[in-house]
Scaffold this active site. Sequence first.
Site, short mmCIF file in Angstrom:
data_model
loop_
_atom_site.label_atom_id
_atom_site.label_comp_id
_atom_site.label_asym_id
_atom_site.label_seq_id
_atom_site.Cartn_x
_atom_site.Cartn_y
_atom_site.Cartn_z
N GLU A 25 -20.27 7.16 80.78
CA GLU A 25 -19.39 6.36 80.62
C GLU A 25 -17.95 6.99 81.18
O GLU A 25 -17.22 7.10 79.93
CB GLU A 25 -19.17 5.36 79.22
CG GLU A 25 -20.03 4.98 78.79
CD GLU A 25 -20.37 4.18 77.05
OE1 GLU A 25 -18.94 4.07 76.64
OE2 GLU A 25 -21.28 4.43 77.08
N TYR A 34 -21.37 -6.25 77.82
CA TYR A 34 -20.41 -6.47 75.96
C TYR A 34 -19.10 -5.45 76.59
O TYR A 34 -18.61 -4.88 76.89
CB TYR A 34 -21.87 -6.13 75.26
CG TYR A 34 -22.26 -4.98 74.78
CD1 TYR A 34 -21.01 -3.59 74.77
CD2 TYR A 34 -23.62 -5.05 75.12
CE1 TYR A 34 -21.83 -2.80 74.83
CE2 TYR A 34 -24.10 -3.90 75.31
CZ TYR A 34 -23.46 -3.06 74.96
OH TYR A 34 -24.22 -1.62 75.19
N ASP A 81 -32.11 9.29 78.12
CA ASP A 81 -31.49 8.33 78.67
C ASP A 81 -30.02 8.81 79.10
O ASP A 81 -29.84 9.45 78.51
CB ASP A 81 -31.21 6.54 77.74
CG ASP A 81 -30.23 6.01 78.19
OD1 ASP A 81 -30.70 5.05 79.20
OD2 ASP A 81 -29.26 5.86 77.69
N ASP A 83 -26.41 7.98 79.68
CA ASP A 83 -25.32 6.80 78.93
C ASP A 83 -23.73 7.65 79.36
O ASP A 83 -23.08 7.76 78.32
CB ASP A 83 -25.29 6.27 77.32
CG ASP A 83 -24.00 5.75 77.08
OD1 ASP A 83 -23.15 5.39 78.12
OD2 ASP A 83 -24.01 4.54 76.59
#
Length: 609
Positions: free
Chosen positions: A383, A451, A379, A381
């Site tokens: 950002e 979120y 995965d 991630d």
Amino acid sequence: MRFRHRAVAGFSTFLLPLAALVGLASPAHADTAATATYAKTQDWGTGFEGKWTVKNTGTTSIASWTVEWDFPSGTSVTSAWDADVTSSGTHWTAKNKSWNGTLAPGASISFGFNGAGPGSPSNCKLNGGSCDGGGTVPGDSAPTAPGTPTASSITDTSAKLSWTAATDDKGVKNYDVLRGGTKVATVTSTSYTDTGLTAGTDYSYTVQARDTADQTGPVSGSVAVHTTGGTTDPPPTGGSNVKLGYFTEWGIYGRNYNVKNLVTSGSAAKITHINYAFGNVTGGKCAIGDSYADYDKAFTADQSVSGVADTWDQPLRGNFNQLRELKAKYPNLKVIWSFGGWTWSGGFGAAAANPAAFAQSCYDLVEDPRWADVFDGIDIDWEYPNACGLSCDTSGAAAYKNLMSALRAKFGSSNLVTSAVTADGSSGGKIDAADYAGAAQYVDWYNVMTYDFFGAWDAQGPTAPHSPLTSYSGIPKAGFTTADAIAKYKAKGVPAKKLLIGIGFYGRGWTGVTQDAPGGTATGPAAGTYEQGIEDYKVLKTSCPATGTIAGTAYAHCGSNWWSYDTPATIGTKMTWAKNQGLGGAFFWEFSGDTSNGELVSAINSGLS
């Protein structure tokens, strides 16, 4: 604190090799199995104190016990207590006293002695059985772990298992075949066909080698088997009704949240996937994040999924081994190694400069033979590509697509390739900064981080739900909702089944708030256990219970604090919405924020079922 953990671990390894010796009852009394464990408790140079502990690991009571061992010439017992100890040459025998011979199932008894000489026990026997509980006989190494079994010829009622041989300095005698952690056979070859199985049922197998001194080595990796027939199909491995949770490597420290908590909370049985967070991204390559937590920390028996303590010399410890044990218990569960995250996303810029080299480094790390069986994919991630997070990236709009393409090419179709992505649905926002639509063809799904839209980084407010499902009158920024983000990805051409809705198992809050409804002013972030402005759901549900809902998210005003967070009820609403949108499922950050009985995980599971 981590160095302190290492020091403690090192001290344990100094003691245990003296004899973590374990014996079994004789084969004629297998239901009264027992272990005998030795430790040198003191050493004052001219002598030492030793202790044996006998434990009944069987299901019926033991009426008496006898422990035997050999000391090398020059080492002897000089006095003993709580057992009658005798010797014949270098062979020593300890028998129970009249008052401590009976041991109920699970009970244990210890006896001790003072000794002279430098030697350690060897050739331990308990009630006539050889020691074979994973300890070592001094001067004789235990076998290595056999290769992870492969399954073939699977029918409704049987499965054939094959594995590569273990090695041992004095020879491997046989192999124990374990189904679900319980021994079902002992064989001398490197294959075995298990029969009498149930159609349409999940099983998990491991193998353990035994040497000529009856010492067992580490358990192999596990293989999952689903017998044919029956009416129950295994859960999907792709983006259909995915129920995924993040497990953080650092949670084992201050939070004291171990992989075993997934079992005790009931959560492991209600999810399909785990993202292990995080691996580092540095120098254009995937790298280990925390080696101690990942594969070195020794877990005690009460911390371990299997209930067996890690030993000082086993090939793999840490979270990775605990995840391996979890997968043996839940064979359909998939584990994905997540790289990057807020702190380590700065390394993706260098990775994007050479996607093929980055993909190769990630593949080499994820598929390292020490833990290849633990992980089912990778995965990412990042950002945020071509946008700003902790730092700003200028790799260009195509960089993200190129990176995901290289990862899919390297990892192939048999591994999962997923990614956590922005939920900024505003016009010209982060979704528009990179080619998420073009990259979608290479991923199994996107974890849309729906979120952290609003929080106390805006110290004066206005107060707002950090995970709004939909917009509402007075929302601080248009496009900062779950619905806006999902709609934008769909409009760009990302299939709905490749989008997962995100749930935070925590709240975000302000202090100095007088207004109950959203939109109030504040003076700063509310106090949190680990960080200002953020608190786990398990704390907030009682410390600041919800007083209302807005945009599908609960909020709470208690004293001068104002929090927003998801509850089982709001999660139910969001799961219904996700199903109506045709999404692939849901994910959450992260397990340790939930209650000890996993009520938020239960809400996701029931909401998607």
